[in-house]
Motif scaffolding. Structure first.
Motif, PDB file in Angstrom:
ATOM      1  N   GLY A   1      -3.297 -10.110   4.007  1.00  6.11           N
ATOM      2  CA  GLY A   1      -4.239 -11.032   4.621  1.00  6.11           C
ATOM      3  C   GLY A   1      -5.244 -11.575   3.624  1.00  6.11           C
ATOM      4  N   TYR A   2      -5.711 -10.722   2.702  1.00  5.60           N
ATOM      5  CA  TYR A   2      -6.666 -11.190   1.692  1.00  5.60           C
ATOM      6  C   TYR A   2      -6.015 -12.195   0.750  1.00  5.60           C
ATOM      7  CZ  TYR A   2      -9.652  -7.377   3.281  1.00  5.60           C
ATOM      8  OH  TYR A   2     -10.423  -6.552   4.046  1.00  5.60           O
ATOM      9  N   ARG A   3      -4.733 -12.008   0.437  1.00  4.51           N
ATOM     10  CA  ARG A   3      -4.035 -12.969  -0.423  1.00  4.51           C
ATOM     11  C   ARG A   3      -3.993 -14.347   0.240  1.00  4.51           C
ATOM     12  NH1 ARG A   3      -5.025  -9.892  -4.479  1.00  4.51           N
ATOM     13  NH2 ARG A   3      -3.786  -7.964  -4.594  1.00  4.51           N
ATOM     14  N   GLN A   4      -3.688 -14.358   1.551  1.00  2.00           N
ATOM     15  CA  GLN A   4      -3.642 -15.628   2.263  1.00  2.00           C
ATOM     16  C   GLN A   4      -5.033 -16.238   2.408  1.00  2.00           C
ATOM     17  OE1 GLN A   4      -0.810 -17.103   2.818  1.00  2.00           O
ATOM     18  NE2 GLN A   4       0.240 -15.292   1.987  1.00  2.00           N
ATOM     19  N   LEU A   5      -6.035 -15.393   2.611  1.00  2.00           N
ATOM     20  CA  LEU A   5      -7.404 -15.888   2.715  1.00  2.00           C
ATOM     21  C   LEU A   5      -7.853 -16.514   1.392  1.00  2.00           C
ATOM     22  CD1 LEU A   5      -9.941 -16.184   4.439  1.00  2.00           C
ATOM     23  CD2 LEU A   5     -10.624 -13.882   3.711  1.00  2.00           C
ATOM     24  N   ALA A   6      -7.457 -15.896   0.276  1.00  2.00           N
ATOM     25  CA  ALA A   6      -7.783 -16.460  -1.037  1.00  2.00           C
ATOM     26  C   ALA A   6      -7.158 -17.844  -1.194  1.00  2.00           C
ATOM     27  CB  ALA A   6      -7.296 -15.526  -2.147  1.00  2.00           C
ATOM     28  N   ARG A   7      -5.908 -17.994  -0.733  1.00  2.00           N
ATOM     29  CA  ARG A   7      -5.242 -19.300  -0.814  1.00  2.00           C
ATOM     30  C   ARG A   7      -5.965 -20.327   0.059  1.00  2.00           C
ATOM     31  NH1 ARG A   7       0.823 -19.008   0.691  1.00  2.00           N
ATOM     32  NH2 ARG A   7       0.638 -21.220   0.119  1.00  2.00           N
TER      33      ARG A   7
ATOM     34  N   THR B   1      -9.513 -12.283  -3.314  1.00  4.02           N
ATOM     35  CA  THR B   1      -8.555 -11.678  -4.241  1.00  4.02           C
ATOM     36  C   THR B   1      -9.017 -10.285  -4.646  1.00  4.02           C
ATOM     37  OG1 THR B   1      -7.945 -13.865  -5.087  1.00  4.02           O
ATOM     38  CG2 THR B   1      -7.385 -11.959  -6.460  1.00  4.02           C
ATOM     39  N   ALA B   2     -10.318 -10.152  -4.907  1.00  3.52           N
ATOM     40  CA  ALA B   2     -10.870  -8.837  -5.269  1.00  3.52           C
ATOM     41  C   ALA B   2     -10.675  -7.834  -4.142  1.00  3.52           C
ATOM     42  CB  ALA B   2     -12.361  -8.976  -5.594  1.00  3.52           C
ATOM     43  N   GLN B   3     -10.885  -8.266  -2.906  1.00  3.91           N
ATOM     44  CA  GLN B   3     -10.721  -7.360  -1.766  1.00  3.91           C
ATOM     45  C   GLN B   3      -9.262  -6.937  -1.604  1.00  3.91           C
ATOM     46  OE1 GLN B   3     -12.900 -10.201   0.842  1.00  3.91           O
ATOM     47  NE2 GLN B   3     -14.007  -8.397   1.570  1.00  3.91           N
ATOM     48  N   GLY B   4      -8.342  -7.882  -1.839  1.00  2.61           N
ATOM     49  CA  GLY B   4      -6.927  -7.534  -1.773  1.00  2.61           C
ATOM     50  C   GLY B   4      -6.552  -6.524  -2.847  1.00  2.61           C
ATOM     51  N   ASP B   5      -7.040  -6.744  -4.075  1.00  2.94           N
ATOM     52  CA  ASP B   5      -6.779  -5.795  -5.166  1.00  2.94           C
ATOM     53  C   ASP B   5      -7.345  -4.420  -4.831  1.00  2.94           C
ATOM     54  OD1 ASP B   5      -5.477  -7.626  -6.793  1.00  2.94           O
ATOM     55  OD2 ASP B   5      -7.306  -8.264  -7.822  1.00  2.94           O
ATOM     56  N   PHE B   6      -8.525  -4.405  -4.240  1.00  3.60           N
ATOM     57  CA  PHE B   6      -9.185  -3.130  -3.929  1.00  3.60           C
ATOM     58  C   PHE B   6      -8.371  -2.339  -2.922  1.00  3.60           C
ATOM     59  CE2 PHE B   6     -12.247  -0.418  -1.754  1.00  3.60           C
ATOM     60  CZ  PHE B   6     -12.927   0.155  -2.823  1.00  3.60           C
ATOM     61  N   VAL B   7      -7.903  -3.008  -1.869  1.00  4.51           N
ATOM     62  CA  VAL B   7      -7.097  -2.330  -0.846  1.00  4.51           C
ATOM     63  C   VAL B   7      -5.821  -1.750  -1.458  1.00  4.51           C
ATOM     64  CG1 VAL B   7      -5.690  -2.711   1.226  1.00  4.51           C
ATOM     65  CG2 VAL B   7      -8.007  -3.627   1.111  1.00  4.51           C
ATOM     66  N   GLU B   8      -5.247  -2.464  -2.424  1.00  2.00           N
ATOM     67  CA  GLU B   8      -4.015  -1.998  -3.058  1.00  2.00           C
ATOM     68  C   GLU B   8      -4.260  -0.950  -4.135  1.00  2.00           C
ATOM     69  OE1 GLU B   8      -1.945  -5.428  -4.459  1.00  2.00           O
ATOM     70  OE2 GLU B   8      -1.798  -6.334  -2.466  1.00  2.00           O
ATOM     71  N   GLY B   9      -5.534  -0.624  -4.374  1.00  2.00           N
ATOM     72  CA  GLY B   9      -5.857   0.404  -5.366  1.00  2.00           C
ATOM     73  C   GLY B   9      -5.923  -0.104  -6.787  1.00  2.00           C
ATOM     74  N   GLU B  10      -5.879  -1.422  -6.973  1.00  2.00           N
ATOM     75  CA  GLU B  10      -5.985  -2.011  -8.317  1.00  2.00           C
ATOM     76  C   GLU B  10      -7.464  -2.246  -8.619  1.00  2.00           C
ATOM     77  OE1 GLU B  10      -3.466  -2.229 -10.223  1.00  2.00           O
ATOM     78  OE2 GLU B  10      -1.910  -1.803  -8.739  1.00  2.00           O
ATOM     79  N   ILE B  11      -8.170  -1.160  -8.907  1.00  2.00           N
ATOM     80  CA  ILE B  11      -9.627  -1.211  -9.007  1.00  2.00           C
ATOM     81  C   ILE B  11     -10.094  -2.071 -10.183  1.00  2.00           C
ATOM     82  CG2 ILE B  11     -11.729   0.159  -9.147  1.00  2.00           C
ATOM     83  CD1 ILE B  11     -10.058   0.524  -6.581  1.00  2.00           C
TER      84      ILE B  11
ATOM     85  N   ARG C   1       0.862  -1.172   0.000  1.00  2.00           N
ATOM     86  CA  ARG C   1       0.000   0.000   0.000  1.00  2.00           C
ATOM     87  C   ARG C   1       0.892   1.212   0.000  1.00  2.00           C
ATOM     88  NH1 ARG C   1      -3.849   1.219   5.066  1.00  2.00           N
ATOM     89  NH2 ARG C   1      -5.019   2.958   4.269  1.00  2.00           N
ATOM     90  N   ARG C   2       0.507   2.229  -0.733  1.00  2.00           N
ATOM     91  CA  ARG C   2       1.331   3.419  -0.787  1.00  2.00           C
ATOM     92  C   ARG C   2       0.512   4.628  -0.380  1.00  2.00           C
ATOM     93  NH1 ARG C   2       6.114   2.288  -2.668  1.00  2.00           N
ATOM     94  NH2 ARG C   2       6.711   4.411  -3.045  1.00  2.00           N
ATOM     95  N   ILE C   3       1.204   5.645   0.107  1.00  2.00           N
ATOM     96  CA  ILE C   3       0.533   6.869   0.527  1.00  2.00           C
ATOM     97  C   ILE C   3       0.282   7.698  -0.723  1.00  2.00           C
ATOM     98  CG2 ILE C   3       0.679   8.904   1.988  1.00  2.00           C
ATOM     99  CD1 ILE C   3       2.928   7.359   3.474  1.00  2.00           C
ATOM    100  N   GLY C   4      -0.967   7.800  -1.131  1.00  2.00           N
ATOM    101  CA  GLY C   4      -1.272   8.553  -2.338  1.00  2.00           C
ATOM    102  C   GLY C   4      -1.104  10.039  -2.120  1.00  2.00           C
ATOM    103  N   ARG C   5      -0.667  10.724  -3.153  1.00  2.00           N
ATOM    104  CA  ARG C   5      -0.517  12.175  -3.029  1.00  2.00           C
ATOM    105  C   ARG C   5      -1.846  12.847  -2.774  1.00  2.00           C
ATOM    106  NH1 ARG C   5       4.471  13.884  -4.239  1.00  2.00           N
ATOM    107  NH2 ARG C   5       5.823  12.449  -5.337  1.00  2.00           N
ATOM    108  N   ALA C   6      -2.920  12.258  -3.313  1.00  2.00           N
ATOM    109  CA  ALA C   6      -4.226  12.862  -3.079  1.00  2.00           C
ATOM    110  C   ALA C   6      -4.616  12.814  -1.616  1.00  2.00           C
ATOM    111  CB  ALA C   6      -5.292  12.143  -3.922  1.00  2.00           C
ATOM    112  N   ALA C   7      -4.023  11.890  -0.858  1.00  2.00           N
ATOM    113  CA  ALA C   7      -4.347  11.786   0.563  1.00  2.00           C
ATOM    114  C   ALA C   7      -3.771  12.945   1.361  1.00  2.00           C
ATOM    115  CB  ALA C   7      -3.828  10.478   1.126  1.00  2.00           C
TER     116      ALA C   7
END
Length: 463
Positions: free
Chosen positions: A395-401, A416-426, A7-13
């Motif tokens: 955690g979502y990656r491990q839950l998917a496994r 997997t979708a929830q993990g992508d969402f948290v990482e901003g990969e909409i 996760r990265r700190i977005g400039r918009a934040a």
């Protein structure tokens, strides 16, 4: 478990303050650099920060769960807030705070910004400054063009100067407003500390450190071109009020100091160069924090056997401290021994049952064993851990496994979708959410969670 989060700190934040208008100030430049950095996660450090902030938030009228506290792997002494819902703390601020009170004073100041709604008001001031600068620029342009048409070079130059002058006035007005908010946050911090029976001595110590760090610049710095008050001015403003407080002589408890020292040692072990860490905590130092730091350093240097031996010594000295068990489990897990990692991680979770991160780590170890008998326990720990800490994408990656091991393909897609969402990969999140919905009963909790992702619309980009 000190690890980078995906996760990265977005400039918009960050506030629009960082984006442009105040880019000339040293403090703003530091924030701008922070904007692209990763955060790190550590259950022990985060628990300590939450314990520091809980009474401060209560005094400020802020619900603790409404503010996310994030760690930045940066050695400088800094903390800041963004968007009214996040507080960022550099690891260096913790390491350099010799006692809890020094860090608590800084956290109280940042809480003052949150409680005062300073970021929202600062954005309003920025928009006004932009408007003033635009009007001034247009007026200057009109004069300049008029002078050029009339053949008057002096008038054209005057028009250009007018535009630049109005822009500088707008910038200085904004900076003056920012300084006033800093003063207000200082005063709020003093109130929170007094209300919680804590001394402002640590806050003064920190400001004095800032004053010493900037003293060599003070003769060359324009105080009216800064977003923060000059450090010596801040000290003068708060010292009298701080010493007048009935809590001036209050001291941190021995238990809190012990926890603070352990966290500092852990952060030093994980974030500083090993040789520097060993200078801070030489072999002659037999204190628990020094032994903690050296165990971490041994692990980082690839000597897992020695690290585990040292951690076992820590556990023997303090068997009910959850984070020694956590470190043992982490070392075993990350060196390819997940079955051996499970018992110490179970112990860590039993001793710190409210930690979502520890439950996720235990779930990770259970998944890595590859044993179908461990899948249900893994799913339980990962699910409960993510409920407590929903922004931990690993955690979502491990839950998917875990779901895939159990044959629950639709739930694996949802995780997997929830993990992508948290990482901003909409885009990827929506793709996996659609696959999840196709395999889930319409209207079920999982189907609705997938639908939330599918109907999500990103906020418009800010300039």
């Amino acid at each position: 478990m000190l690890r980078s989060a995906c996760r990265r700190i977005g400039r918009a934040a960050l506030t629009a303050l960082v984006a442009g208008a105040l880019a000339a100030s040293a403090g703003t430049a530091a924030l701008a650099q922070q904007a692209g950095r990763s955060i790190v996660r550590d259950a022990e450090t985060e628990a300590l920060l939450q314990d520091y902030l809980r009474p401060i938030f209560k005094a400020a009228g802020i619900r603790s769960g409404s503010v996310e506290v994030l760690l930045i792997p940066d050695p400088s002494f800094n903390a800041f807030v963004a968007n009214g819902r996040q507080m960022f703390v550099n690891t260096g601020a913790i390491i350099d705070s010799k006692v809890p009170n020094e860090l608590i004073g800084v956290l109280a100041h940042e809480t003052g910004h949150l409680a005062g709604g300073h970021l929202a008001r600062l954005r309003e001031q920025l928009e006004r400054a932009k408007t003033l600068a635009l009007i001034g620029g247009l007026a200057g342009m009109a004069v300049s063009v008029g002078g050029a048409i009339g053949g008057s070079a002096d008038t054209a130059r005057a028009g250009m100067g007018l535009g630049a002058g109005v822009g500088e006035i707008a910038r200085r007005n904004l900076l003056a407003y920012a300084r006033s908010e800093e003063y207000a946050a200082d005063q709020s911090a003093l109130q929170y500390l007094a209300a919680t029976g804590q001394s402002a001595a640590g806050m003064l110590t920190t400001f004095r450190r800032f004053a010493e760090d900037t003293m060599f610049l003070s003769r060359r710095v324009d105080p009216y071109a800064q977003s923060h008050p000059m450090p010596t001015e801040r000290i003068d403003q708060i010292e009298a009020a701080a010493k007048a407080s009935p809590s001036w002589g209050a001291r941190d408890s021995a238990q809190l100091i012990a926890r603070h020292d352990l966290v500092r040692a852990k952060l030093v072990g994980f974030t500083e160069q090993p040789q520097l860490a060993m200078r801070r905590y030489p072999m002659t130092d037999r204190s628990l924090p020094a032994r903690y730091a050296r165990a971490v350093v041994a692990y980082r240097l690839g000597n897992a056997a020695d690290a585990l031996r040292q951690v076992d010594g820590l556990i023997k000295a303090s068997p009910n401290f959850p984070y020694f068990h956590e470190l043992k489990g982490q070392i075993l897990l990350e060196t390819g021994r997940p079955r051996e990692a499970v018992p110490p991680l179970r112990k860590a979770v039993s001793l710190a049952s409210s930690s979502g991160l520890l439950k996720v780590l235990l779930g990770h170890a259970l998944v890595e064993t590859g044993d179908p008998k461990n899948v249900d326990e893994a799913v339980k720990n990962l699910t409960v851990g993510l409920q407590a800490d929903p922004n931990f994408s690993i955690g979502y990656r491990q839950l998917a496994r875990a779901y895939a091991m159990r044959g629950d393909t639709a739930l694996a897609e949802l995780a997997t979708a929830q993990g992508d969402f948290v990482e901003g990969e909409i885009k990827d999140a929506k793709m996996h959410a659609q696959r999840a919905q196709n395999g889930l009963k319409r209207g079920s909790p999982g189907w609705l969670r997938a639908d939330d992702i599918l109907t999500y619309q990103p906020p418009p980009k800010t300039r």
